[in-house]
Design a protein around this motif. Sequence first.
Motif, mmCIF file in Angstrom:
data_model
loop_
_atom_site.group_PDB
_atom_site.id
_atom_site.type_symbol
_atom_site.label_atom_id
_atom_site.label_comp_id
_atom_site.label_asym_id
_atom_site.label_seq_id
_atom_site.Cartn_x
_atom_site.Cartn_y
_atom_site.Cartn_z
ATOM 1 N N VAL A 141 5.922 4.059 10.058
ATOM 2 C CA VAL A 141 5.392 4.391 11.387
ATOM 3 C C VAL A 141 5.777 5.813 11.785
ATOM 4 C CG1 VAL A 141 5.564 3.827 13.851
ATOM 5 C CG2 VAL A 141 5.267 1.994 12.167
ATOM 6 N N LYS A 142 6.989 6.227 11.444
ATOM 7 C CA LYS A 142 7.443 7.574 11.779
ATOM 8 C C LYS A 142 6.606 8.623 11.057
ATOM 9 C CE LYS A 142 10.152 10.887 13.265
ATOM 10 N NZ LYS A 142 10.086 11.359 14.671
ATOM 11 N N GLU A 143 6.410 8.451 9.750
ATOM 12 C CA GLU A 143 5.695 9.471 8.981
ATOM 13 C C GLU A 143 4.196 9.492 9.279
ATOM 14 O OE1 GLU A 143 4.259 10.384 4.461
ATOM 15 O OE2 GLU A 143 6.294 9.598 4.677
ATOM 16 N N LEU A 144 3.567 8.324 9.293
ATOM 17 C CA LEU A 144 2.106 8.280 9.401
ATOM 18 C C LEU A 144 1.596 8.312 10.826
ATOM 19 C CD1 LEU A 144 1.116 5.752 6.583
ATOM 20 C CD2 LEU A 144 1.521 8.217 6.450
ATOM 21 N N LEU A 145 2.393 7.816 11.778
ATOM 22 C CA LEU A 145 1.927 7.726 13.160
ATOM 23 C C LEU A 145 2.734 8.584 14.125
ATOM 24 C CD1 LEU A 145 1.259 3.865 13.359
ATOM 25 C CD2 LEU A 145 -0.334 5.687 12.696
ATOM 26 N N THR A 159 8.691 8.863 -2.280
ATOM 27 C CA THR A 159 9.839 8.353 -1.540
ATOM 28 C C THR A 159 10.105 6.906 -1.930
ATOM 29 O OG1 THR A 159 10.755 7.933 0.677
ATOM 30 C CG2 THR A 159 8.395 7.603 0.396
ATOM 31 N N ASP A 160 11.337 6.463 -1.706
ATOM 32 C CA ASP A 160 11.663 5.052 -1.898
ATOM 33 C C ASP A 160 11.874 4.366 -0.553
ATOM 34 O OD1 ASP A 160 14.051 6.164 -1.114
ATOM 35 O OD2 ASP A 160 15.231 5.399 -2.805
ATOM 36 N N ARG A 161 11.469 5.018 0.528
ATOM 37 C CA ARG A 161 11.642 4.486 1.880
ATOM 38 C C ARG A 161 10.302 3.922 2.365
ATOM 39 N NH1 ARG A 161 16.403 6.227 4.183
ATOM 40 N NH2 ARG A 161 15.575 6.102 6.301
ATOM 41 N N ALA A 210 0.832 -1.202 0.000
ATOM 42 C CA ALA A 210 0.000 0.000 0.000
ATOM 43 C C ALA A 210 0.866 1.252 0.000
ATOM 44 C CB ALA A 210 -0.934 -0.009 1.210
ATOM 45 N N SER A 211 1.943 1.239 0.780
ATOM 46 C CA SER A 211 2.846 2.382 0.831
ATOM 47 C C SER A 211 3.457 2.666 -0.533
ATOM 48 C CB SER A 211 3.954 2.130 1.864
ATOM 49 O OG SER A 211 4.908 3.171 1.858
#
Length: 206
Positions: free
Chosen positions: A122-126, A113-115, A105-106
């Motif tokens: 978790v860092k970006e979305l949560l 991004t390729d990360r 899904a990401s």
Amino acid sequence: MAITFHEEDLPSQDLFSDGPIAVDTEAMGLHPGRDRLCLVQLSDGSGNEHLVRFSPGSDYAAPNLKALLGDPDRLKLYHFARFDIAIMRHYLGIMAAPLYCTRTASRLVRTYTDRHGLKELVKELLGTDINKQQQTSDWGGPELSDAQRDYAASDVRYLHALKEKLDVRLQREGRMALAQSCFDFLPARAELDLAGWPETDIFAHS
């Protein structure tokens, strides 16, 4: 929040509430036909995680675990489903689907991004930092350290919340149906991996 450890099988399927269940695995390496399945982690999103460890020489009977993962009416959430369902297919003899893969899904909605690792997602979305230090540790040893158990549990702790965030983006970008088609194909992709076509694009012209 509690992490509960089990040897060889779950004591009961009744440990989990109804609805999607997050699943992850730890193994001796990344080759399902070569590397031993050591651990299966599960969470129903309630804040509790269950870890099922398999010893060297295990027969992987695990009837309760297999019944839970093989339930066709229960959605399974993964971060990299392709590997997890392949190694469980090889050792447990079940296809743990239907499924949702947060990494897939990401890739469909975070095209800037390729990360796409769990830590970055978790860092970006949560807005939470998770420790991945134990990712390459020895999962086949006679004892698992507290750090290993915490790491293993964290791999399933956030998948329900990630699905909610990713679904919003899939809907926004008009890619929900495409994502579902990818999820539906992943069991076949895993079977191709196990059958000897891990890198070959069998749909390519040459």
